[in-house]
Enzyme design. Structure first.
Site, PDB file in Angstrom:
ATOM      1  CD  GLU A   1     -37.720   1.028  -8.400  1.00 50.06           C
ATOM      2  OE1 GLU A   1     -38.680   1.490  -9.038  1.00 50.06           O
ATOM      3  OE2 GLU A   1     -37.789   0.706  -7.203  1.00 50.06           O
TER       4      GLU A   1
ATOM      5  CG  ASP B   1     -38.958  -3.151  -6.451  1.00 50.65           C
ATOM      6  OD1 ASP B   1     -39.093  -2.552  -7.527  1.00 50.65           O
ATOM      7  OD2 ASP B   1     -39.898  -3.328  -5.643  1.00 50.65           O
TER       8      ASP B   1
END
Length: 488
Positions: free
Chosen positions: A238, A197
């Site tokens: 991501e 992330d």
């Protein structure tokens, strides 16, 4: 490690029934033959951002369950978990020790004090203006308990001041040891895929945007990929950035998200034209995870920069707002479009964005499932959920519009909806039909139509969508060699 070429579910640990055990029960009762994998959004103890400010990875938030609930789920599904590689919670033991002892803390080097960027530790306005900011200033000020001195520490994200999310220095050996421990924990409990992330923000370098800083970021990514592989884990990156960045990552062999597809499909269905979609499908990397909806909004900037005229983008945004959406905006004038267009994400359910039109929604999913890649379906989208205005009003958080928590009775009722039954049938077809492991073709057709085909050996399936009516059909060869027409 080979990932299942099947549709995956994205869900919070508490959004389908309240906890991980109930989630597993719901999966077994309603969706045992529907999903090949489950992306469980952060189930760890966290101090904010609904799980994305992790205090520790060594345990699961007790109200959600335990690591053994994850391990049990991993017996039947490829499990995907998030690693917030850019930051930890300010309530983590590491930062709490730093708050107490300051530079004398054994963990001090894990964090980015400003002297790591500016020699005198004093931020320069001109440097900050070049940065791609996610808050007004990229640092927070903290008082050290033992000395009473103030320390400014890098905080890319966070809606509080000081932030709950404290950036990690990925060049520190302490941080790398910490990340290795996380990989080890994940592996021990059956996790097969780890989503890095906010990985685009991990490198901070003065004179740059501090976002996807090349070539430095590749050293870290290559290191992370190698370490994860040693534990049998695949990495999924991501990165919300321009199309060119996605290509660079794909060329280096990384699994990435297709953040361009959600808006492209929306644009296609609203404008009843295949031009943008066809152009994109002919020029995109193959090794991607596809999605239409997630816990954040529908990506716009910077993902679509250079791919669509901002006037056309604004028309779609305005329609979504008319249908109840709210918007996340870009910070910093440097990263807005020349005409001032500054929409980062459109916050709404995908079903609501399509005006709750069942046929349009099924057409959107059919496009997603025929697009090369591993498809993911967000739990609200799975149940054809509508915008949750009450949640936004209650939390003052725009993204909560698409984060509704479903109780067991509501799940049972939602699964019975015609649009959901049609979607489940489509997911099963995508999972089971062999041609999706073959070759992909984009067929020529009129601008108000879509024709996409997959072929493998004697199996073939062709998607046809009439964009004027959203009528969607799939022609395929069955196990007896007969051609079958499937009305989606």
């Amino acid at each position: 490690m080979a990932l299942k070429n099947k549709v995956q579910l994205i869900t919070y640990p508490d959004s389908l029934g309240g906890n991980l055990k109930t989630l597993n029960d719901v999966l077994e009762k309603y969706f045992s033959d529907v999903f090949g994998g489950v992306h469980i959004l952060p189930p760890f103890p966290s101090s904010g951002d609904r799980g994305f400010a992790p205090i520790t990875y060594s345990e699961i938030e007790p109200k959600f369950g335990t690591w053994y609930d994850i391990k049990k789920m991993a017996e039947n599904f490829d499990i995907l978990l998030d690693l917030m590689v850019n930051h930890v919670s300010r309530r983590s033991i590491y930062f709490q020790d730093f708050l107490k002892k300051g530079r004398k803390s054994e963990y001090a080097d894990m964090f980015i004090t400003l002297d790591k960027l500016w020699k005198d530790g004093k931020p320069v306005k001109g440097d900050i203006e070049k940065m791609f900011l996610r808050r007004t200033l990229p640092y927070s000020t903290f008082k050290i308990e033992e000395t009473g001195e103030e320390e400014k520490v890098w905080t890319t994200f966070g809606k509080t001041d000081p932030s709950e999310q404290i950036d990690l220095d990925v060049n520190s050996h302490l941080v790398r040891e910490f990340l290795l421990e996380v990989f080890k924990t994940f592996s021990n409990f059956g996790v097969k895929i780890v989503r890095l992330d906010a990985v685009g923000y991990v490198i901070k370098k003065i004179g740059t945007s501090c976002f996807f800083v090349e070539p430095e970021i590749y050293e870290f990514l290559d290191w992370a990929k190698g370490q994860a592989a040693s534990y049998g884990i695949e990495l999924l990156l991501e990165v919300h950035s321009q199309f060119e960045v996605q290509y660079k990552l794909a060329e280096r062999g990384f699994l990435i998200y297709d953040f361009i597809l959600p808006f492209t499909v929306l644009y296609t269905l609203i404008n009843k034209s295949n031009e943008m979609l066809y152009h994109y499908l002919k020029n995109r990397p193959i090794n991607q995870f596809t999605m239409l909806d997630c816990h954040d909004g529908i990506p716009v900037k910077p993902d679509l920069d250079g791919l669509i005229d901002t006037k056309k983008a604004k028309e779609v945004v305005d329609i979504c707002v008319q249908r109840g959406a709210n918007l996340s905006l870009i910070y910093g004038d440097k990263y807005k479009s020349e005409d001032g267009f500054d929409v980062h994400q459109i916050n709404c359910t995908y079903y609501s964005a399509l005006n709750c039109d069942d046929d349009a929604y099924l057409a959107a999913r059919a496009i997603q499932f025929f697009t090369p890649g591993i498809p993911q379906v967000y739990y609200v989208g799975l149940l054809a959920g509508v915008n949750d205005f009450e949640a936004v009003k209650k939390t003052k958080e725009g993204r909560e519009i698409n984060r509704h928590n479903y109780g067991l009775k509501e799940i049972e009722e939602s699964v019975q909806k015609n649009v959901v039954q049609r979607l489940l049938k489509l997911i099963r077809f995508r999972n089971e039909y062999e041609a999706f492991n073959g070759e992909f073709f984009i067929e020529d057709c009129r601008k108000d139509e879509i024709r996409l085909t997959w072929k493998k050996d004697d199996k073939r399936c062709s998607l046809f969508i009439d964009l004027k009516t959203y009528k969607t059909t799939i022609d395929y060869i069955n196990e007896n060699g007969e051609e079958v027409k499937y009305l989606v």
